[in-house]
Design a protein around this motif. Structure first.
Motif, PDB file in Angstrom:
ATOM      1  N   LEU A   1     -20.366  14.989  59.364  1.00  0.00           N
ATOM      2  CA  LEU A   1     -20.523  16.527  59.190  1.00  0.00           C
ATOM      3  C   LEU A   1     -21.826  16.586  58.769  1.00  0.00           C
ATOM      4  O   LEU A   1     -22.775  17.547  59.000  1.00  0.00           O
ATOM      5  CB  LEU A   1     -19.379  17.218  58.458  1.00  0.00           C
ATOM      6  CG  LEU A   1     -19.648  18.666  58.148  1.00  0.00           C
ATOM      7  CD1 LEU A   1     -19.489  19.465  59.347  1.00  0.00           C
ATOM      8  CD2 LEU A   1     -18.685  19.025  57.018  1.00  0.00           C
ATOM      9  N   LEU A   2     -22.154  15.986  57.654  1.00  0.00           N
ATOM     10  CA  LEU A   2     -23.551  15.995  56.975  1.00  0.00           C
ATOM     11  C   LEU A   2     -24.607  15.833  57.842  1.00  0.00           C
ATOM     12  O   LEU A   2     -25.687  16.257  58.194  1.00  0.00           O
ATOM     13  CB  LEU A   2     -23.736  15.429  55.834  1.00  0.00           C
ATOM     14  CG  LEU A   2     -24.831  15.231  55.020  1.00  0.00           C
ATOM     15  CD1 LEU A   2     -24.868  16.694  54.364  1.00  0.00           C
ATOM     16  CD2 LEU A   2     -24.798  14.168  53.792  1.00  0.00           C
ATOM     17  N   ASP A   3     -24.376  14.704  58.811  1.00  0.00           N
ATOM     18  CA  ASP A   3     -25.162  14.123  59.686  1.00  0.00           C
ATOM     19  C   ASP A   3     -25.476  15.239  61.058  1.00  0.00           C
ATOM     20  O   ASP A   3     -26.720  15.327  61.446  1.00  0.00           O
ATOM     21  CB  ASP A   3     -25.042  12.820  60.312  1.00  0.00           C
ATOM     22  CG  ASP A   3     -26.003  12.206  61.355  1.00  0.00           C
ATOM     23  OD1 ASP A   3     -27.212  12.158  60.916  1.00  0.00           O
ATOM     24  OD2 ASP A   3     -25.572  11.901  62.621  1.00  0.00           O
ATOM     25  N   GLU A   4     -24.396  15.698  61.602  1.00  0.00           N
ATOM     26  CA  GLU A   4     -24.523  16.788  62.469  1.00  0.00           C
ATOM     27  C   GLU A   4     -24.881  18.067  62.293  1.00  0.00           C
ATOM     28  O   GLU A   4     -25.371  18.598  63.166  1.00  0.00           O
ATOM     29  CB  GLU A   4     -23.177  16.672  63.367  1.00  0.00           C
ATOM     30  CG  GLU A   4     -22.824  15.238  63.782  1.00  0.00           C
ATOM     31  CD  GLU A   4     -21.558  15.306  64.843  1.00  0.00           C
ATOM     32  OE1 GLU A   4     -21.218  14.382  65.325  1.00  0.00           O
ATOM     33  OE2 GLU A   4     -20.529  16.131  64.455  1.00  0.00           O
ATOM     34  N   THR A   5     -24.666  18.494  60.938  1.00  0.00           N
ATOM     35  CA  THR A   5     -24.649  19.933  60.900  1.00  0.00           C
ATOM     36  C   THR A   5     -25.583  20.205  59.587  1.00  0.00           C
ATOM     37  O   THR A   5     -26.060  21.251  59.434  1.00  0.00           O
ATOM     38  CB  THR A   5     -23.334  20.513  60.579  1.00  0.00           C
ATOM     39  OG1 THR A   5     -22.809  20.091  59.067  1.00  0.00           O
ATOM     40  CG2 THR A   5     -22.449  20.484  61.455  1.00  0.00           C
ATOM     41  N   GLY A   6     -25.994  19.156  58.645  1.00  0.00           N
ATOM     42  CA  GLY A   6     -26.725  19.362  57.481  1.00  0.00           C
ATOM     43  C   GLY A   6     -25.830  19.724  56.403  1.00  0.00           C
ATOM     44  O   GLY A   6     -26.542  20.241  55.283  1.00  0.00           O
ATOM     45  N   LEU A   7     -24.447  20.152  56.674  1.00  0.00           N
ATOM     46  CA  LEU A   7     -23.570  20.697  55.705  1.00  0.00           C
ATOM     47  C   LEU A   7     -22.640  19.755  54.861  1.00  0.00           C
ATOM     48  O   LEU A   7     -22.300  18.543  55.506  1.00  0.00           O
ATOM     49  CB  LEU A   7     -22.923  21.572  56.381  1.00  0.00           C
ATOM     50  CG  LEU A   7     -23.597  22.901  57.156  1.00  0.00           C
ATOM     51  CD1 LEU A   7     -22.540  23.741  57.893  1.00  0.00           C
ATOM     52  CD2 LEU A   7     -24.309  23.686  56.199  1.00  0.00           C
ATOM     53  N   PRO A   8     -22.425  19.705  53.563  1.00  0.00           N
ATOM     54  CA  PRO A   8     -21.589  19.051  53.057  1.00  0.00           C
ATOM     55  C   PRO A   8     -20.180  19.622  53.091  1.00  0.00           C
ATOM     56  O   PRO A   8     -20.065  20.658  53.371  1.00  0.00           O
ATOM     57  CB  PRO A   8     -22.209  19.302  51.337  1.00  0.00           C
ATOM     58  CG  PRO A   8     -22.649  20.594  51.317  1.00  0.00           C
ATOM     59  CD  PRO A   8     -23.083  21.015  52.724  1.00  0.00           C
ATOM     60  N   PHE A   9     -19.546  18.612  52.614  1.00  0.00           N
ATOM     61  CA  PHE A   9     -17.961  19.319  52.587  1.00  0.00           C
ATOM     62  C   PHE A   9     -17.492  18.546  51.241  1.00  0.00           C
ATOM     63  O   PHE A   9     -17.073  17.358  51.153  1.00  0.00           O
ATOM     64  CB  PHE A   9     -16.910  18.829  53.662  1.00  0.00           C
ATOM     65  CG  PHE A   9     -15.866  19.710  53.683  1.00  0.00           C
ATOM     66  CD1 PHE A   9     -15.427  20.888  54.376  1.00  0.00           C
ATOM     67  CD2 PHE A   9     -14.611  19.074  52.866  1.00  0.00           C
ATOM     68  CE1 PHE A   9     -14.431  21.474  54.282  1.00  0.00           C
ATOM     69  CE2 PHE A   9     -13.259  19.931  52.812  1.00  0.00           C
ATOM     70  CZ  PHE A   9     -13.413  20.862  53.491  1.00  0.00           C
ATOM     71  N   ARG A  10     -17.082  19.302  50.116  1.00  0.00           N
ATOM     72  CA  ARG A  10     -16.796  18.947  48.766  1.00  0.00           C
ATOM     73  C   ARG A  10     -15.498  19.391  48.335  1.00  0.00           C
ATOM     74  O   ARG A  10     -15.062  20.801  48.681  1.00  0.00           O
ATOM     75  CB  ARG A  10     -17.983  19.271  47.891  1.00  0.00           C
ATOM     76  CG  ARG A  10     -19.366  18.921  48.289  1.00  0.00           C
ATOM     77  CD  ARG A  10     -20.484  19.910  47.480  1.00  0.00           C
ATOM     78  NE  ARG A  10     -20.552  20.905  48.077  1.00  0.00           N
ATOM     79  CZ  ARG A  10     -21.007  21.926  47.417  1.00  0.00           C
ATOM     80  NH1 ARG A  10     -21.982  21.893  46.477  1.00  0.00           N
ATOM     81  NH2 ARG A  10     -21.025  23.331  48.096  1.00  0.00           N
ATOM     82  N   ASP A  11     -14.603  18.532  47.823  1.00  0.00           N
ATOM     83  CA  ASP A  11     -13.467  19.068  47.520  1.00  0.00           C
ATOM     84  C   ASP A  11     -13.403  20.228  46.562  1.00  0.00           C
ATOM     85  O   ASP A  11     -12.712  21.155  46.661  1.00  0.00           O
ATOM     86  CB  ASP A  11     -12.473  18.023  46.926  1.00  0.00           C
ATOM     87  CG  ASP A  11     -12.126  16.836  48.141  1.00  0.00           C
ATOM     88  OD1 ASP A  11     -12.059  17.246  49.145  1.00  0.00           O
ATOM     89  OD2 ASP A  11     -11.803  15.790  47.583  1.00  0.00           O
ATOM     90  N   ALA A  12     -14.451  20.107  45.547  1.00  0.00           N
ATOM     91  CA  ALA A  12     -14.482  21.329  44.694  1.00  0.00           C
ATOM     92  C   ALA A  12     -15.067  22.506  45.057  1.00  0.00           C
ATOM     93  O   ALA A  12     -14.754  23.592  44.406  1.00  0.00           O
ATOM     94  CB  ALA A  12     -15.140  20.711  43.381  1.00  0.00           C
ATOM     95  N   HIS A  13     -15.825  22.427  46.138  1.00  0.00           N
ATOM     96  CA  HIS A  13     -16.226  23.778  46.829  1.00  0.00           C
ATOM     97  C   HIS A  13     -15.905  23.843  48.220  1.00  0.00           C
ATOM     98  O   HIS A  13     -16.396  24.315  48.971  1.00  0.00           O
ATOM     99  CB  HIS A  13     -17.845  23.557  46.708  1.00  0.00           C
ATOM    100  CG  HIS A  13     -18.244  23.392  45.203  1.00  0.00           C
ATOM    101  ND1 HIS A  13     -18.334  24.351  44.256  1.00  0.00           N
ATOM    102  CD2 HIS A  13     -18.634  22.207  44.621  1.00  0.00           C
ATOM    103  CE1 HIS A  13     -18.897  23.756  43.180  1.00  0.00           C
ATOM    104  NE2 HIS A  13     -18.862  22.646  43.316  1.00  0.00           N
TER     105      HIS A  13
END
Length: 263
Positions: free
Chosen positions: A73-85
């Motif tokens: 996801l980070l590589d394809e979109t530049g977006l993180p996915f964090r459990d806390a957020h």
């Protein structure tokens, strides 16, 4: 393209409270979500399109995002996915178009209150048990590693465990495998899943629907995944039996297919 299916329905009820999980539904009967698993394969825009369409159709969703998929996801979109957020990150992800446009779906973004997130390492999560009331599961996209894990019953993480539970409970399971070429071992794993009752759905975009841009191709695959579990949508133009039904003329510009404006 026609607008997405936007009719909203009240969720069937809140999930039991657990730390780390989110997405309370409205009061009233038992909440029965679709479990959506996102593996580390390339194709995170497919997952976003499926999630948007499920929510536009008024469905509750339990989301499992594998550790490997967060890197993709980070590589394809530049977006993180964090459990806390996760809710903040999910909103940004679903607002982004397949071409990277950050706010393509912002104006039509569905309500996320019926989404519940489960950390991939939480093997005590609701979807890990057959007694947890879900409608079924979609793995979009499905890596060959996740295909192998489910076919062999490894349950190495919550995504694999939830898929195994879905099969044993005879609930619908869609596996949108995204890999090419496929070796013999993976093909055998896919046959095993087919024989166990899963729908093996390669992420293969079609062009007869008059795709005008990248989002149209993504929406076609997402729409076929939803077709497999009977969830209504308007993500693509269906074949009508008439050549040229997409509105595309030889040598001329095409026009948008049904439903790519959102989903």
């Amino acid at each position: 393209m026609e607008p997405p299916h936007t009719e909203q329905h009240a969720p069937t009820g809140p999930p039991p409270h657990r730390e780390g999980a989110g997405g309370a539904g409205a009061a009233g009967g038992t909440r029965r979500p679709w479990v959506v698993g996102v593996s580390g394969a390339s194709g995170t825009p497919y997952a976003a399109a499926v999630l948007r369409a499920l929510l536009h159709a008024g469905e509750a969703v339990d989301l499992v995002v594998s550790r490997a998929s967060r890197l993709t996801l980070l590589d394809e979109t530049g977006l993180p996915f964090r459990d806390a957020h996760w809710r903040e990150d999910l909103r940004r992800w679903l607002a982004q178009g397949a071409d990277g446009t950050p706010d393509r779906f912002e104006a039509t973004l569905p309500d996320l209150s019926t989404v519940r997130h489960w950390p991939a390492g939480d093997l005590a999560a609701g979807p890990s048990s057959g007694s947890y009331p879900s409608k079924g599961m979609l793995i979009v996209p499905a890596s060959t590693a996740s295909v192998a894990g489910v076919a062999l019953g490894l349950s190495k993480d919550l995504l694999q465990r939830a898929a195994s539970v879905t099969l044993k409970e005879r609930r619908p399971l869609v596996v949108a495998v995204r890999e090419t070429p496929l070796n013999g071992q993976t093909l055998r794993h896919l046959v095993t899943l087919d024989e166990a009752g899963a729908v093996v759905l390669p992420a293969s975009p079609a062009f007869y629907a008059g795709a005008a841009d990248l989002q149209d191709l993504v929406d076609f695959v997402a729409g076929r995944a939803l077709d497999a579990v009977g969830v209504p949508h308007k993500l693509y133009r269906r074949w009508s039996g008439a050549l040229g039904g997409s509105g595309r003329r030889p040598g001329g510009p095409g026009r948008a297919a049904a439903g790519g404006g959102g989903g």
